[in-house]
Design an enzyme around this catalytic site. Structure first.
Site, short mmCIF file in Angstrom:
data_model
loop_
_atom_site.label_atom_id
_atom_site.label_comp_id
_atom_site.label_asym_id
_atom_site.label_seq_id
_atom_site.Cartn_x
_atom_site.Cartn_y
_atom_site.Cartn_z
N GLU A 18 -6.21 -29.38 -49.66
CA GLU A 18 -4.86 -28.82 -49.73
C GLU A 18 -4.02 -29.53 -50.78
OE1 GLU A 18 -3.30 -28.98 -45.73
OE2 GLU A 18 -4.99 -27.86 -44.97
N HIS A 47 -0.88 -24.13 -44.48
CA HIS A 47 -0.72 -25.21 -43.48
C HIS A 47 0.68 -25.21 -42.85
CE1 HIS A 47 -2.31 -29.38 -42.10
NE2 HIS A 47 -1.48 -28.87 -41.21
N ARG A 57 -7.93 -28.54 -38.95
CA ARG A 57 -8.05 -29.29 -40.20
C ARG A 57 -9.10 -28.62 -41.08
NH1 ARG A 57 -3.89 -31.23 -39.43
NH2 ARG A 57 -3.30 -33.41 -39.20
N ASP A 61 -5.34 -21.52 -41.82
CA ASP A 61 -4.07 -22.20 -42.09
C ASP A 61 -4.32 -23.51 -42.82
OD1 ASP A 61 -1.23 -22.66 -41.82
OD2 ASP A 61 -1.68 -24.11 -40.23
N LEU A 115 -11.32 -28.39 -26.70
CA LEU A 115 -10.38 -27.91 -25.68
C LEU A 115 -9.43 -29.03 -25.28
CD1 LEU A 115 -10.16 -25.05 -24.38
CD2 LEU A 115 -11.16 -26.06 -22.34
N THR A 120 -16.67 -32.48 -26.76
CA THR A 120 -17.59 -33.62 -26.66
C THR A 120 -18.12 -33.76 -25.24
OG1 THR A 120 -15.63 -34.99 -26.52
CG2 THR A 120 -16.78 -34.96 -28.63
C1 8YV Z 1 1.51 -31.15 -40.37
C2 8YV Z 1 -0.16 -31.00 -38.60
O1 8YV Z 1 1.27 -32.50 -40.23
O2 8YV Z 1 0.71 -32.14 -36.74
C3 8YV Z 1 -0.26 -31.93 -37.46
O3 8YV Z 1 -1.35 -32.49 -37.25
O4 8YV Z 1 -1.13 -30.65 -39.19
C4 8YV Z 1 1.16 -30.46 -39.08
O5 8YV Z 1 2.12 -30.44 -38.12
C5 8YV Z 1 2.85 -30.86 -40.92
O6 8YV Z 1 2.73 -30.84 -42.30
C6 8YV Z 1 3.96 -31.80 -40.55
O7 8YV Z 1 3.96 -32.90 -41.41
#
Ligand code: 8YV
Length: 315
Positions: free
Chosen positions: A259, A277, A230, A254, A151, A174
């Site tokens: 990736e 993503h 992620r 996403d 959060l 956490t």
């Molecule tokens: C990507 C993201 O980095 O901000 C982040 O942590 O995962 C995204 O915004 C995007 O590919 C921009 O580089």
């Protein structure tokens, strides 16, 4: 003019705001700065990277005069920040400007997967509506419990959106926070209490496979998973197995572990919605991110206070 290295895959919107201000070299397709044609790595003082791509100690070591790594994104799990710190290299990122957009992406996935948007869209496009034997009904999130893992800024923005859609929010993190949502001590307890589990914590070693088979089984056959944080946070093999075996109801994703490669098993599943993503991927938000990334570089080279250094650089 400072010489700047773009990490592999840096998007055109980022390059556009740097154009004319830096002499740029592109690492796309190369494993090391030393491999980039026409580049003397010793002349590079700045790097622009994105947090989900790797920028490891060995990359930093290959650039003896590197002074700053400006991350085009909020998450910087791909950057070995301690190695940068040890070398006196500054690291910045782009928080806040993408919070709402990324939260909207999580909501979009939550609604798309529970309301079967992609399947119904396909039904119409393929001419199946007139002959649909029986209306295919979806699942509501109204009155359901949406459990948020992590959060932080984005997690809270997701919570507000889900509440606006009628869901009841709970969370794990956490530590417990002073918020009006029920706290669960770990992802398993949260998953047990949730109909929709939304991953919103940071990536990196500390959260790797936080959502594993046990968490997915706690979510159960009626439960949906959403991940716009992620790919590393979810054990992807366990997720594919849980989806295949009907041990969870569906997933909106996403982000992925490797990736841009997505397990082929997921391509054909009707209870899965997939995005490449694009959590922050609108013209408006990417422009704001690019401008913040550039402001960090400009401030650094002008010797001014940095707008958004990563927290590790502040202490
Ligand atoms: C990507 C993201 O980095 O901000 C982040 O942590 O995962 C995204 O915004 C995007 O590919 C921009 O580089």
């Amino acid at each position: 003019m400072h010489r700047l290295l773009l990490a592999p895959g840096i998007q055109p919107e980022m390059r556009a705001v740097l154009d004319g201000r830096f002499e740029m070299f592109d690492m796309t397709g190369f494993d090391s700065p030393a491999d980039v044609p026409g580049l003397d790595p010793a002349t590079i003082t700045a790097v622009v990277t994105k947090g989900e791509s790797v920028f490891r100690e060995r990359h930093i070591a290959a650039l003896p005069n590197l002074k700053i790594i400006a991350n085009f994104g909020v998450g910087y799990d791909g950057i070995e920040v301690q190695a940068a710190k040890a070398r006196g290299v500054m690291v910045t990122h782009t928080p806040n400007v993408l919070t709402d957009e990324t939260a909207t992406t999580a909501l979009l996935l939550a609604l798309a997967v529970t309301r079967k948007l992609v399947v119904l869209d396909r039904l119409v496009r393929t001419g199946g509506w007139p002959t649909e034997p029986r209306e295919l009904l979806a699942n509501s999130i109204i009155g359901k419990t949406a459990g948020i893992i992590g959060l932080g800024r984005i997690g809270k923005a997701i919570a507000r959106r889900l509440e606006a859609c009628g869901a009841v929010v709970a969370y794990t993190d956490t530590k417990q926070q002073d918020v009006p949502y029920p706290f669960h001590p770990d992802p398993v307890a949260l998953a047990k209490a949730s109909d929709l589990l939304v991953v919103a914590c940071q990536g990196g070693a500390s959260t790797r496979h936080l959502v594993d088979a046990t968490v997915l089984d706690a979510l159960g056959p009626e439960g949906f998973l959403v991940n716009a944080a992620r790919g590393t946070i979810v054990d992807e093999k366990a997720l594919v197995a849980a989806l295949k075996e009907g041990r969870i109801a569906g997933a909106g994703l996403d982000v992925f572990e490797n990736e841009p490669h997505v397990p082929a098993d997921l391509w054909t599943m009707d209870n899965v919605v997939l995005m490449p993503h694009r959590g922050s991927g609108t013209h408006e938000t990417r422009r704001r991110m690019a401008e913040l990334c550039r402001s960090n570089l400009d401030a650094f080279f002008a010797g001014q206070p940095l707008p958004t250094p990563v927290p590790e650089m502040r202490g």
